[in-house]
Write an enzyme that holds these catalytic residues in place. Structure first.
Site, PDB file in Angstrom:
ATOM      1  N   TYR A   1     -20.456  61.943  11.863  1.00  0.00           N
ATOM      2  CA  TYR A   1     -21.182  61.039  12.763  1.00  0.00           C
ATOM      3  C   TYR A   1     -22.217  60.216  12.002  1.00  0.00           C
ATOM      4  CZ  TYR A   1     -23.658  59.101  16.682  1.00  0.00           C
ATOM      5  OH  TYR A   1     -24.221  58.212  17.557  1.00  0.00           O
TER       6      TYR A   1
ATOM      7  N   PHE B   1     -18.236  28.638  16.316  1.00  0.00           N
ATOM      8  CA  PHE B   1     -16.968  29.195  16.817  1.00  0.00           C
ATOM      9  C   PHE B   1     -17.169  29.544  18.297  1.00  0.00           C
ATOM     10  CE2 PHE B   1     -14.316  33.035  17.482  1.00  0.00           C
ATOM     11  CZ  PHE B   1     -13.085  32.427  17.357  1.00  0.00           C
ATOM     12  N   ASP B   2     -16.077  29.708  19.053  1.00  0.00           N
ATOM     13  CA  ASP B   2     -16.254  29.849  20.517  1.00  0.00           C
ATOM     14  C   ASP B   2     -17.103  31.054  20.928  1.00  0.00           C
ATOM     15  OD1 ASP B   2     -14.256  31.749  20.057  1.00  0.00           O
ATOM     16  OD2 ASP B   2     -12.742  30.757  21.276  1.00  0.00           O
TER      17      ASP B   2
ATOM     18  N   ASP C   1     -22.170  32.227   8.990  1.00  0.00           N
ATOM     19  CA  ASP C   1     -21.091  32.879   9.730  1.00  0.00           C
ATOM     20  C   ASP C   1     -19.932  32.881   8.735  1.00  0.00           C
ATOM     21  OD1 ASP C   1     -18.951  33.621  11.237  1.00  0.00           O
ATOM     22  OD2 ASP C   1     -19.264  32.179  12.855  1.00  0.00           O
TER      23      ASP C   1
ATOM     24  N   ALA D   1     -16.950  34.496   8.110  1.00  0.00           N
ATOM     25  CA  ALA D   1     -15.671  35.178   8.371  1.00  0.00           C
ATOM     26  C   ALA D   1     -14.651  34.904   7.265  1.00  0.00           C
ATOM     27  CB  ALA D   1     -15.118  34.733   9.724  1.00  0.00           C
TER      28      ALA D   1
ATOM     29  N   LYS E   1     -10.896  38.994   9.173  1.00  0.00           N
ATOM     30  CA  LYS E   1     -10.234  37.926   8.407  1.00  0.00           C
ATOM     31  C   LYS E   1     -10.252  38.345   6.932  1.00  0.00           C
ATOM     32  CE  LYS E   1     -11.613  35.791  12.326  1.00  0.00           C
ATOM     33  NZ  LYS E   1     -12.333  36.497  13.385  1.00  0.00           N
TER      34      LYS E   1
ATOM     35  N   HIS F   1     -10.027  29.018  27.767  1.00  0.00           N
ATOM     36  CA  HIS F   1      -8.675  29.030  27.202  1.00  0.00           C
ATOM     37  C   HIS F   1      -8.025  30.404  27.207  1.00  0.00           C
ATOM     38  CE1 HIS F   1     -11.688  29.683  24.154  1.00  0.00           C
ATOM     39  NE2 HIS F   1     -10.795  30.224  23.349  1.00  0.00           N
TER      40      HIS F   1
END
Ligand SMILES: Cc1ncc(COP(=O)(O)O)c(C=O)c1O
Length: 467
Positions: free
Chosen positions: A75, A127-128, A218, A220, A261, A453
């Protein structure tokens, strides 16, 4: 690296495979109808080539699976956590690392801890989920892409850059005191997978330092951005991708990363920070909502796969091969008469549906129509990036403000498909390009307000669909 043939094969061979389904044209038509003409609603076993996302869809390596078997599931203080943390510290240089189960969990924790209601978050393009999480923190997301990004056909090398003049105008103008964060997305997924140059990141750092505004990445696709910097920014041509990535992280105050990614895994993410006080707030938030700070919603075996994946992803042979593979697919598609955003990025290519289907107006959603046709004709799944996703709608789901471009994103999972799969994709597109007028438009039947979307349902404008 051997010399000789211009086209080198990928630096790996396939060890474990999974069958892909081939449905009949009638089965595909029925499947899409039942899905409300939204590819997100299709079952994955109804899809032949899945180019919906490059997120969490890559293949792991034998070394990653071997490492996963050593996963320590304690844990607190698991061995796997320390392996992951040390790898990330070494790559990013940030003293504080928090694991999260995926990128948007990191966004929620970071923005919830850093942004105050009424503040502005400025980005090259949010990004969304990033956009949604800034809003959920009560702040305003504002995109300032560089002007070069508006020309889809030009070969400008760094169309992912932030507009430095516009950023400076906001920082020095009447709204300057409201800017709570500058967040640069590398590579720019919302704008054609285009990279951000190191010169741009350095200039952002300087502006943010001068105005005492936090600057985050960001990140990714930090490794793919590093590869494109090496290829396109002369000052970095003899740096390794890892050195470039480390330098990019050094320029910022911290980062939020979806590791689905360039972590080369199905799940995972992280927050990297320098500031001790911000770390303490984020850590408390993480423990309350994701998990203890040595696992953050991830299993020990995930942390092991990630630690190994972060080493593999910066291998120049891997990045060279992946970039070349996307460039070849882009070339095949262009040769078939379908224009794409230029120059090609790495994780995805973007079809110019607006240009291919001039008989469809934005309110008939040409990008979505092309995406549906790719599924109907070839079982290929992809995502619209046009007026359906980005346009402004009224309460009756009528398009009020069209998106600037009608694009379709073909995302390329890592280490999954071969050139033969891509030849198939190009041939399906070539057939559509021979008679584009048979592609029908669509209208919205029902739609959620937020992140439309994902759950929107549509129907073709004319009865039946000519497949
Ligand atoms: C640029 C960018 N930021 C953030 C995210 C969100 O990451 P996740 O899907 O892991 O929540 C994504 C996902 O595609 C992304 O492309």
């Amino acid at each position: 690296m051997p010399t000789g043939p211009a086209k080198l094969p990928p630096p790996y061979r396939i060890k474990v495979v999974e069958p892909i389904p081939f449905l009949s044209a009638e089965e595909r038509r029925l499947a899409l109808t039942e899905a409300g003409y939204n590819p997100f609603n299709l079952r994955a076993d109804q899809v032949t080539i899945d180019l919906l996302s490059d997120s969490g869809t890559g293949a792991t390596s034998a070394a990653q699976e071997a490492a996963a078997a050593l996963g320590d599931e304690s844990y607190a203080g698991a061995r796997s956590w320390f392996r992951f943390r040390d790898e990330v510290r070494d790559l990013t240089g940030y003293p504080h690392i928090l694991p999260v189960h995926q990128g948007r969990a990191g966004e929620r924790i970071l923005f919830g801890s850093l942004l105050k209601p009424g503040q502005i978050c400025i980005s090259n393009t949010h990004f969304d989920t990033t956009h949604a999480n800034v809003e959920l923190a009560g702040a305003e997301p504002r995109d300032l892409p560089c002007p070069e990004a508006a020309d889809l056909d030009s070969d400008e090398p760094f169309k992912g850059n932030i507009d430095l003049d516009a950023l400076e105008r906001v920082l020095t103008g009447p709204e300057g005191h409201r800017v709570g964060l500058v967040l640069v997305t590398i590579t720019n997924n919302g704008l054609g997978a285009q990279p951000v140059s190191m010169a741009n990141l350095e200039a952002v750092r300087e502006l943010c330092r001068r105005h005492a505004v936090p600057f985050f990445l960001d990140a990714a696709r930090f490794a793919e951005n590093a590869w494109l910097v090496r290829e396109r920014e002369p000052a970095y041509s003899d740096w390794t991708p890892r050195q470039i990535a480390t330098r990019a992280f050094q320029l910022a105050d911290g980062c939020v990363v979806s590791l689905k990614k360039d972590g080369l895994t199905a799940i995972g993410g992280l927050i990297g920070l320098r500031d001790d006080d911000l770390y303490a707030v984020c850590e408390a938030n993480l423990i309350a909502t994701e998990g203890f700070s040595t696992y953050g919603g991830l299993a020990g075996h995930d942390l092991e796969r990630l630690a190994q994946g972060l080493q593999e992803v910066v291998d120049p042979a891997y990045l060279r091969s992946r970039a070349a593979s996307t460039a070849r697919l882009t070339q095949m598609i262009n040769d078939a008469g379908v224009d794409t955003v230029q120059p090609p990025g790495i994780h995805a290519l973007y079809l110019n549906a607006g240009r291919l289907l001039p008989h469809l107006a934005p309110h008939e959603f040409p990008g979505h129509s092309l995406g549906c046709q790719l599924y109907l004709d070839g079982g290929i799944r992809c995502a619209e990036l046009g007026s359906l996703y980005l346009g402004g709608m009224d309460d009756e789901h009528q398009l009020v403000t069209p998106a600037p471009f009608e694009l379709v994103r073909l995302a390329i999972p890592r280490r999954v498909y071969t050139d033969t799969h891509f030849e198939y994709v190009a041939s399906v597109l070539a057939d559509i390009a021979k008679a584009p007028e048979r592609v029908r438009g669509y209208r919205i039947v029902s739609s959620p307000r937020l992140l439309r979307h994902f759950k929107v349902r549509l129907e073709p404008l004319a009865p039946g669909v000519v497949a």
